[in-house]
Design a protein around this motif. Structure first.
Motif, PDB file in Angstrom:
ATOM      1  N   LEU A   1      26.961  46.916  33.547  1.00 40.99           N
ATOM      2  CA  LEU A   1      28.107  46.128  33.093  1.00 40.99           C
ATOM      3  C   LEU A   1      29.397  46.957  33.081  1.00 40.99           C
TER       4      LEU A   1
ATOM      5  N   ILE B   1      32.886  45.580  34.542  1.00 41.30           N
ATOM      6  CA  ILE B   1      34.059  45.323  33.705  1.00 41.30           C
ATOM      7  C   ILE B   1      35.276  46.058  34.259  1.00 41.30           C
TER       8      ILE B   1
ATOM      9  N   GLY C   1      36.515  44.199  37.244  1.00 40.15           N
ATOM     10  CA  GLY C   1      37.214  42.972  36.878  1.00 40.15           C
ATOM     11  C   GLY C   1      38.598  43.224  36.319  1.00 40.15           C
TER      12      GLY C   1
ATOM     13  N   LEU D   1      39.960  39.475  38.358  1.00 35.31           N
ATOM     14  CA  LEU D   1      39.295  39.061  37.124  1.00 35.31           C
ATOM     15  C   LEU D   1      38.119  38.128  37.399  1.00 35.31           C
ATOM     16  N   LEU D   2      38.306  37.157  38.283  1.00 36.20           N
ATOM     17  CA  LEU D   2      37.230  36.207  38.584  1.00 36.20           C
ATOM     18  C   LEU D   2      36.023  36.913  39.194  1.00 36.20           C
TER      19      LEU D   2
ATOM     20  N   GLY E   1      35.202  39.993  38.753  1.00 34.93           N
ATOM     21  CA  GLY E   1      34.605  40.787  37.680  1.00 34.93           C
ATOM     22  C   GLY E   1      33.732  39.954  36.769  1.00 34.93           C
ATOM     23  N   VAL E   2      34.173  38.741  36.460  1.00 31.60           N
ATOM     24  CA  VAL E   2      33.384  37.847  35.606  1.00 31.60           C
ATOM     25  C   VAL E   2      32.096  37.444  36.310  1.00 31.60           C
ATOM     26  N   VAL E   3      32.183  37.087  37.574  1.00 29.45           N
ATOM     27  CA  VAL E   3      30.992  36.715  38.342  1.00 29.45           C
ATOM     28  C   VAL E   3      30.020  37.889  38.428  1.00 29.45           C
ATOM     29  N   THR E   4      30.561  39.087  38.660  1.00 29.74           N
ATOM     30  CA  THR E   4      29.719  40.275  38.729  1.00 29.74           C
ATOM     31  C   THR E   4      29.039  40.540  37.395  1.00 29.74           C
ATOM     32  N   ALA E   5      29.771  40.411  36.301  1.00 28.73           N
ATOM     33  CA  ALA E   5      29.200  40.636  34.966  1.00 28.73           C
ATOM     34  C   ALA E   5      28.100  39.622  34.663  1.00 28.73           C
ATOM     35  N   ILE E   6      28.301  38.370  35.047  1.00 30.82           N
ATOM     36  CA  ILE E   6      27.266  37.345  34.825  1.00 30.82           C
ATOM     37  C   ILE E   6      26.017  37.683  35.644  1.00 30.82           C
TER      38      ILE E   6
END
Length: 70
Positions: free
Chosen positions: A16, A20, A23, A28-29, A31-36
């Motif tokens: 993570l 982060i 992202g 940002l988008l 990064g969010v997809v990668t974190a999920i």
């Protein structure tokens, strides 16, 4: 040292940190997809490594047949 489900999940969650950073610094988008994705993979690793109710006791059918024959 034995690799427990808790330890494997924790190590997987370390991914993570770069997600982060990615992202925040790039997109940002993404990064969010990668974190999920990292969270889903960590959960799957934890579930795959954790013991299950009614799981196998490492005896094969062949072993059971051999014990019954004796």
């Amino acid at each position: 040292m034995e690799l427990t489900p808790r330890l494997a999940g924790t190590v997987a969650l370390l991914a993570l940190l770069p997600a982060i950073v990615f992202g925040v610094t790039n997109n940002l988008l993404a990064g969010v997809v990668t974190a999920i994705n990292v969270l889903l993979i960590s959960l799957i690793i934890y579930l795959l490594m954790s013991p299950t109710e009614g799981g196998h006791d490492h005896e094969t059918e062949h072993d059971v047949e051999q014990e019954q024959a004796v």
